[in-house]
Design a protein around this motif. Sequence first.
Motif, PDB file in Angstrom:
ATOM      1  N   ALA A  42     -15.789 -94.747   6.297  1.00 32.81           N
ATOM      2  CA  ALA A  42     -16.166 -96.144   6.050  1.00 32.81           C
ATOM      3  C   ALA A  42     -17.337 -96.241   5.077  1.00 32.81           C
ATOM      4  CB  ALA A  42     -16.525 -96.821   7.367  1.00 32.81           C
ATOM      5  N   ARG A  43     -18.257 -95.285   5.111  1.00 39.58           N
ATOM      6  CA  ARG A  43     -19.420 -95.304   4.216  1.00 39.58           C
ATOM      7  C   ARG A  43     -19.118 -94.744   2.833  1.00 39.58           C
ATOM      8  NH1 ARG A  43     -22.853 -93.259   8.619  1.00 39.58           N
ATOM      9  NH2 ARG A  43     -22.282 -91.240   7.801  1.00 39.58           N
ATOM     10  N   LYS A  44     -18.011 -94.033   2.691  1.00 38.44           N
ATOM     11  CA  LYS A  44     -17.704 -93.352   1.429  1.00 38.44           C
ATOM     12  C   LYS A  44     -17.505 -94.365   0.305  1.00 38.44           C
ATOM     13  CE  LYS A  44     -14.718 -89.832  -0.509  1.00 38.44           C
ATOM     14  NZ  LYS A  44     -13.581 -88.958  -0.266  1.00 38.44           N
ATOM     15  N   LEU A  45     -18.074 -94.063  -0.865  1.00 38.24           N
ATOM     16  CA  LEU A  45     -17.972 -94.950  -2.007  1.00 38.24           C
ATOM     17  C   LEU A  45     -16.609 -94.809  -2.674  1.00 38.24           C
ATOM     18  CD1 LEU A  45     -21.421 -94.264  -3.695  1.00 38.24           C
ATOM     19  CD2 LEU A  45     -20.818 -96.177  -2.232  1.00 38.24           C
ATOM     20  N   THR A  46     -16.142 -95.895  -3.250  1.00 31.89           N
ATOM     21  CA  THR A  46     -14.913 -95.827  -4.030  1.00 31.89           C
ATOM     22  C   THR A  46     -15.238 -95.112  -5.341  1.00 31.89           C
ATOM     23  OG1 THR A  46     -15.329 -97.917  -5.144  1.00 31.89           O
ATOM     24  CG2 THR A  46     -14.123 -98.017  -3.039  1.00 31.89           C
ATOM     25  N   ARG A  51     -19.028 -93.938  -9.766  1.00 33.71           N
ATOM     26  CA  ARG A  51     -19.352 -93.901 -11.194  1.00 33.71           C
ATOM     27  C   ARG A  51     -20.543 -94.802 -11.500  1.00 33.71           C
ATOM     28  NH1 ARG A  51     -14.093 -93.621 -12.090  1.00 33.71           N
ATOM     29  NH2 ARG A  51     -13.825 -95.865 -12.101  1.00 33.71           N
ATOM     30  N   GLU A  52     -20.530 -96.004 -10.913  1.00 34.11           N
ATOM     31  CA  GLU A  52     -21.613 -96.948 -11.142  1.00 34.11           C
ATOM     32  C   GLU A  52     -22.944 -96.406 -10.619  1.00 34.11           C
ATOM     33  OE1 GLU A  52     -22.744-101.236  -9.347  1.00 34.11           O
ATOM     34  OE2 GLU A  52     -20.675-101.027 -10.073  1.00 34.11           O
ATOM     35  N   LYS A  53     -22.917 -95.770  -9.454  1.00 40.59           N
ATOM     36  CA  LYS A  53     -24.137 -95.192  -8.886  1.00 40.59           C
ATOM     37  C   LYS A  53     -24.666 -94.071  -9.775  1.00 40.59           C
ATOM     38  CE  LYS A  53     -25.861 -92.779  -4.832  1.00 40.59           C
ATOM     39  NZ  LYS A  53     -25.548 -92.168  -3.554  1.00 40.59           N
ATOM     40  N   LYS A  54     -23.760 -93.246 -10.288  1.00 35.99           N
ATOM     41  CA  LYS A  54     -24.177 -92.143 -11.159  1.00 35.99           C
ATOM     42  C   LYS A  54     -24.781 -92.678 -12.459  1.00 35.99           C
ATOM     43  CE  LYS A  54     -22.518 -87.843 -13.095  1.00 35.99           C
ATOM     44  NZ  LYS A  54     -21.382 -86.945 -13.277  1.00 35.99           N
ATOM     45  N   GLU A  55     -24.155 -93.708 -13.041  1.00 39.34           N
ATOM     46  CA  GLU A  55     -24.702 -94.303 -14.257  1.00 39.34           C
ATOM     47  C   GLU A  55     -26.076 -94.914 -14.008  1.00 39.34           C
ATOM     48  OE1 GLU A  55     -22.270 -97.002 -16.396  1.00 39.34           O
ATOM     49  OE2 GLU A  55     -20.579 -95.619 -16.465  1.00 39.34           O
ATOM     50  N   LYS A  57     -28.209 -93.989 -11.803  1.00 38.08           N
ATOM     51  CA  LYS A  57     -29.161 -92.897 -11.608  1.00 38.08           C
ATOM     52  C   LYS A  57     -29.559 -92.274 -12.941  1.00 38.08           C
ATOM     53  CE  LYS A  57     -29.644 -88.529  -9.195  1.00 38.08           C
ATOM     54  NZ  LYS A  57     -28.982 -87.509  -8.402  1.00 38.08           N
ATOM     55  N   LEU A  58     -28.597 -92.131 -13.855  1.00 43.45           N
ATOM     56  CA  LEU A  58     -28.874 -91.461 -15.121  1.00 43.45           C
ATOM     57  C   LEU A  58     -29.550 -92.360 -16.157  1.00 43.45           C
ATOM     58  CD1 LEU A  58     -25.630 -89.358 -15.658  1.00 43.45           C
ATOM     59  CD2 LEU A  58     -27.871 -88.526 -15.007  1.00 43.45           C
ATOM     60  N   PHE A  59     -29.201 -93.643 -16.179  1.00 40.02           N
ATOM     61  CA  PHE A  59     -29.627 -94.458 -17.311  1.00 40.02           C
ATOM     62  C   PHE A  59     -30.479 -95.667 -16.961  1.00 40.02           C
ATOM     63  CE2 PHE A  59     -25.551 -92.499 -18.570  1.00 40.02           C
ATOM     64  CZ  PHE A  59     -26.043 -91.686 -19.565  1.00 40.02           C
ATOM     65  N   ASP A  60     -30.358 -96.243 -15.776  1.00 35.63           N
ATOM     66  CA  ASP A  60     -31.093 -97.462 -15.466  1.00 35.63           C
ATOM     67  C   ASP A  60     -32.549 -97.173 -15.148  1.00 35.63           C
ATOM     68  OD1 ASP A  60     -28.900 -98.944 -15.851  1.00 35.63           O
ATOM     69  OD2 ASP A  60     -28.613 -99.551 -13.769  1.00 35.63           O
ATOM     70  N   GLU A  61     -33.404 -97.949 -15.753  1.00 37.88           N
ATOM     71  CA  GLU A  61     -34.830 -97.872 -15.482  1.00 37.88           C
ATOM     72  C   GLU A  61     -35.354 -99.301 -15.378  1.00 37.88           C
ATOM     73  OE1 GLU A  61     -36.821 -95.224 -18.204  1.00 37.88           O
ATOM     74  OE2 GLU A  61     -34.983 -94.108 -18.439  1.00 37.88           O
ATOM     75  N   PRO A  62     -35.327 -99.859 -14.181  1.00 31.89           N
ATOM     76  CA  PRO A  62     -35.661-101.281 -14.042  1.00 31.89           C
ATOM     77  C   PRO A  62     -37.124-101.621 -14.315  1.00 31.89           C
ATOM     78  CG  PRO A  62     -35.417-100.260 -11.898  1.00 31.89           C
ATOM     79  CD  PRO A  62     -35.023 -99.228 -12.912  1.00 31.89           C
TER      80      PRO A  62
END
Length: 169
Positions: A42-46, A51-55, A57-62
């Motif tokens: 149930a907790r597993k990401l689609t 992909r969105e979480k990885k992006e 982590k790699l590129f977003d800097e709020p």
Amino acid sequence: MSNLMKVKSLALKQTQYPTRLEKRIRSEAAEHVQAHIDRNIARKLTPAEHREKKERKLFDEPNTLEAIVSVYKINDLSHPQTCFIIDVNAQENRLCGCAVIYDGIGVVVVEDGNKSIKRYGKLMLELIDWASAVKEEDEDESDDKPANKCVLVRLGCVAKLSVNKFTFH
């Protein structure tokens, strides 16, 4: 299993039927394991969420409102393999900027977020072997050229990006 048998038998005081008790304990343990597996599923990401979480982590800097700019100077940027590595890694790190080659000397200017610039700087300054990245005919002709190396000329901040993609000139 024996520990659970002892605990259950003390709690239930039913040691007359040890087989029935063992069966009950095994079924409860199996239910517990299955409940654990179900919670994990149930907790597993689609795949799209992963992909969105990885992006992110790699590129977003709020926290950053400005872009970081770094300028590298390479003594000999005439080898096509290193040009390809520089170009592909800039695009993979979503960097903006350009690389200019004039008479063998190269200047690479990249700008974007802090994480991408750090990864690209590590590539340029540590991972690429610049001494072996020269054309073979250049090595035979002259030995008085300085060793090929990459130097970080400038690292600083700008208010906004000046270009929107990486190009080679």
